[in-house]
Enzyme design. Structure first.
Site, PDB file in Angstrom:
ATOM      1  N   HIS A   4      -1.504  -1.038  22.530  1.00  0.00           N
ATOM      2  CA  HIS A   4      -2.086  -2.124  22.258  1.00  0.00           C
ATOM      3  C   HIS A   4      -1.383  -3.658  22.101  1.00  0.00           C
ATOM      4  O   HIS A   4      -1.074  -4.132  21.134  1.00  0.00           O
ATOM      5  CB  HIS A   4      -2.446  -1.096  20.725  1.00  0.00           C
ATOM      6  N   SER A  37       4.122 -28.563  36.150  1.00  0.00           N
ATOM      7  CA  SER A  37       3.385 -29.059  36.165  1.00  0.00           C
ATOM      8  C   SER A  37       3.445 -30.441  36.459  1.00  0.00           C
ATOM      9  O   SER A  37       4.641 -31.425  37.135  1.00  0.00           O
ATOM     10  CB  SER A  37       3.934 -28.826  34.664  1.00  0.00           C
ATOM     11  N   LYS A  43       8.239 -27.160  33.714  1.00  0.00           N
ATOM     12  CA  LYS A  43       7.183 -25.744  33.680  1.00  0.00           C
ATOM     13  C   LYS A  43       8.011 -25.651  35.345  1.00  0.00           C
ATOM     14  O   LYS A  43       7.575 -25.603  36.035  1.00  0.00           O
ATOM     15  CB  LYS A  43       6.378 -26.199  33.644  1.00  0.00           C
ATOM     16  N   GLU A  90      -1.086 -15.558  38.231  1.00  0.00           N
ATOM     17  CA  GLU A  90      -2.534 -16.188  37.881  1.00  0.00           C
ATOM     18  C   GLU A  90      -4.034 -16.276  38.797  1.00  0.00           C
ATOM     19  O   GLU A  90      -4.763 -15.507  38.086  1.00  0.00           O
ATOM     20  CB  GLU A  90      -2.655 -17.697  36.966  1.00  0.00           C
TER      21      GLU A  90
END
Length: 459
Positions: A157, A278, A284, A291
Site C-alpha cells: 500500500h 529542465s 533539475k 517516465e
C-alpha cells in the site's frame, strides 16, 4: 488494369483515392525478408512436386535473392499502385525473369502468403524480445552480489512494511520477466504452424507438399484447416498481449525507480546519461526515460485493444480488415523492444544511495512482524500476538522511538514471557536474518536464489 494482379475481370481503372486508401506497402514492407524466405521455400516445393522445373526454380530463387539485396541496400522502388510488399516482390521478379516469375504464385494466395509472412515475422519478434528480457534479467542478477549487504524497506500500500535485502527486490523483477519469457515461448509454439498451402480459403487441387515447406521454414506443424489458417490472427493478439504484460512490468519497475530517485526517497541515483533536464529550472535532473517507459505502456495496451476490436465479428475467412493488424503489431513490438534496450543499461548503471537508505531504515517499525512471530514461537496465538505488538508500536510512536528503544519494562507489561532476549529480534537487520521460509528475504535463501538465477539465465 494490366498492372493489377487481380485486374482481369475489371474494365475500369482503380480510383487514385482508392489506391491511397487501400495500400499497405507503407508499413508491410517490413515483411520483405519473410515474404522472400517463404517464396523461396514455396518455389523449391513447386519444383519438387513438378509444378515448375528445377531450372525455373533456380531462376526464381536467384531473382528473389537479388530483390532482397536491393531492398536491404535501399535501391528498391516502392509504389502505392502495387498495394503491398507481396505484389512489389512478385512484380519485380516478373520484370527480372519474365513469365517464369508468374509461376511463383502457383498454389497460393495472398491470403495464406501474408499469414505465413506474419507468422515468420512474429516468430522472429518473439526471439528478439526474449533475448532482451534475458539481458534485463542478467542486469538485475549482476547487481545482486554487490548489493547483498543493502537492506531496503519493503512496501505494501506504498507504506513501509518489512525489511528486505536489495537483491530480493532485483530477483522479484527477474521472476516477472521470466513469466513473460515463458508466455512468449508458449506463444511461439502456437505461432509456429504453417498456413501456406491453404491458398485463398479452401486449399488447392494442385499436388503440393506442405510438409516440405514447413520443414524448409522450420515450422513445427502445418495448419489443419484452410478456412481457419487464412483468417486466424489469434497469434498476433497473443503476442501483443504478451508485449502488453512486458510493458506493464516495465512500467511497475519504472514507477518504483522514479519514486526512489526523488529527494523524498533518495534511495538511488540514476545515471545522468539516461536523464534529461529542465528548460527553466537549472537544478533539475529528470527521470524522463523511466517516465516514457511508463507512459509508452499505454501505446502497447492500446495496440492490443485495437486488435481485439479489429477481429470482433469478422466472418470466415480472410477479410481486408486484417490488413490493419500490422500497424498496432509493429508499434507494440517497436515500443517494447526500445524500452527493453534502455532498461538493461539503466539497471546496470544506477547507484544505490546506501547512506540515505541506512539512515532512514529504522523508520516505520519494520521489525514489528518479526516481533509478532517471536511471540508466536513462544506459544502466543497469532491474533493475540498481533494485538500485543500493535500496542507496543503505538507506544513507540508516541515516544518517537524504535521498538528496540523501548525499555524492557514495556515489553514485560505487554507479555510476561518477554525478557532481554526480545532485543535479539528487533531492528531491520535482525528481522531480515530471522527469515527462514523458502523464497523469503533471508540471506541464505537469497544467496541460493542468486545462484539459481545465474544458472537459469546461462542455461
Amino acid at each position: 488494369m494490366s498492372d493489377k494482379a487481380w485486374g482481369g475481370v475489371f474494365s475500369e481503372a482503380t480510383d487514385r483515392r482508392v489506391e491511397e486508401f487501400t495500400e499497405s506497402v507503407s508499413f508491410d514492407r517490413r515483411l520483405y525478408a519473410h515474404d522472400i524466405a517463404a517464396s523461396i521455400a514455396h518455389a523449391q516445393m513447386l519444383a519438387k512436386v513438378g509444378l515448375i522445373t528445377d531450372e525455373e526454380c533456380q531462376k526464381i530463387v536467384q531473382g528473389l535473392s537479388e530483390i532482397r539485396q536491393e531492398i536491404e541496400q535501399g535501391r528498391f522502388a516502392f509504389s502505392i499502385q502495387l498495394e503491398d510488399i507481396h505484389m512489389h516482390i512478385e512484380k519485380a521478379l516478373i520484370d527480372r525473369i519474365g513469365d517464369i516469375g508468374r509461376k511463383l504464385h502457383t498454389a497460393r494466395s495472398r491470403n495464406d502468403q501474408v499469414a505465413t509472412d506474419l507468422r515468420l515475422w512474429v516468430r522472429d519478434g518473439i526471439d528478439q524480445i526474449d533475448q532482451r528480457l534475458a539481458g534485463l534479467q542478467q542486469a538485475f542478477v549482476d547487481r545482486c552480489d554487490a548489493d547483498l549487504d543493502v537492506i531496503l524497506p519493503g512496501y505494501t500500500h506504498t507504506q513501509r512494511a518489512q525489511p528486505v535485502l536489495a537483491p530480493h527486490y532485483w530477483l522479484a523483477y527477474c521472476e516477472k520477466f521470466q513469466r513473460d519469457r515463458e508466455r512468449l515461448s508458449d506463444c511461439r509454439r502456437r505461432v509456429n504452424e504453417l498456413p501456406l498451402g491453404s491458398a485463398a480459403l479452401a486449399g488447392t487441387s494442385l499436388p503440393i507438399d506442405r510438409h516440405m515447406v514447413a520443414e524448409l521454414l522450420a515450422f513445427d506443424s502445418i495448419a489443419a484447416n484452410s478456412l481457419d489458417a487464412t483468417s486466424d490472427r489469434d497469434f498476433v493478439l497473443e503476442f501483443v498481449f504478451d508485449l502488453a504484460l512486458v510493458a506493464a512490468h516495465l512500467s511497475t519497475w519504472a514507477e518504483e525507480w522514479i519514486l526512489w530517485s526523488t529527494t523524498e526517497f533518495g534511495f538511488l541515483q540514476l545515471p545522468q546519461a539516461f536523464c534529461t533536464g529542465s528548460s527553466i529550472m537549472p537544478q533539475k535532473v529528470n527521470p524522463d526515460v523511466l517516465e516514457l517507459i511508463r507512459g509508452k505502456t499505454a501505446r502497447v495496451v492500446g495496440a492490443l485493444t485495437t486488435l481485439f476490436v479489429l477481429i470482433k465479428a469478422l466472418p470466415l475467412a480472410y477479410n481486408r480488415d486484417l490488413q490493419e493488424d500490422k500497424p498496432p503489431l509493429f508499434d507494440a513490438f517497436d515500443t517494447v523492444k526500445a524500452s527493453l534496450e534502455l532498461a538493461a543499461p539503466l539497471v546496470a548503471q544506477t547507484t544505490l544511495n546506501r547512506a540515505a537508505i541506512a539512515e532512514r531504515l529504522d523508520r516505520g517499525h519494520l521489525d514489528a512482524t518479526t516481533l509478532m512471530e517471536y511471540l508466536i514461537q513462544r506459544g502466543v496465538p497469532q491474533r493475540t500476538a498481533h494485538g500485543l505488538v500493535g500496542r507496543l508500536v503505538r507506544k513507540a510512536m508516541e515516544q518517537g522511538c524504535r521498538l528496540a528503544d523501548l525499555p524492557l519494562q514495556e515489553f514485560r507489561q505487554a507479555h510476561p514471557e518477554l525478557d532481554e532476549e526480545v532485543y535479539a529480534v528487533l531492528g531491520p537487520h535482525r528481522a531480515v536474518q530471522a527469515m527462514r521460509s523458502h523464497g523469503s528475504t533471508g540471506p541464505e535463501h537469497v544467496r541460493r536464489q542468486i545462484e539459481t538465477w545465474r544458472r537459469r539465465i546461462h542455461g
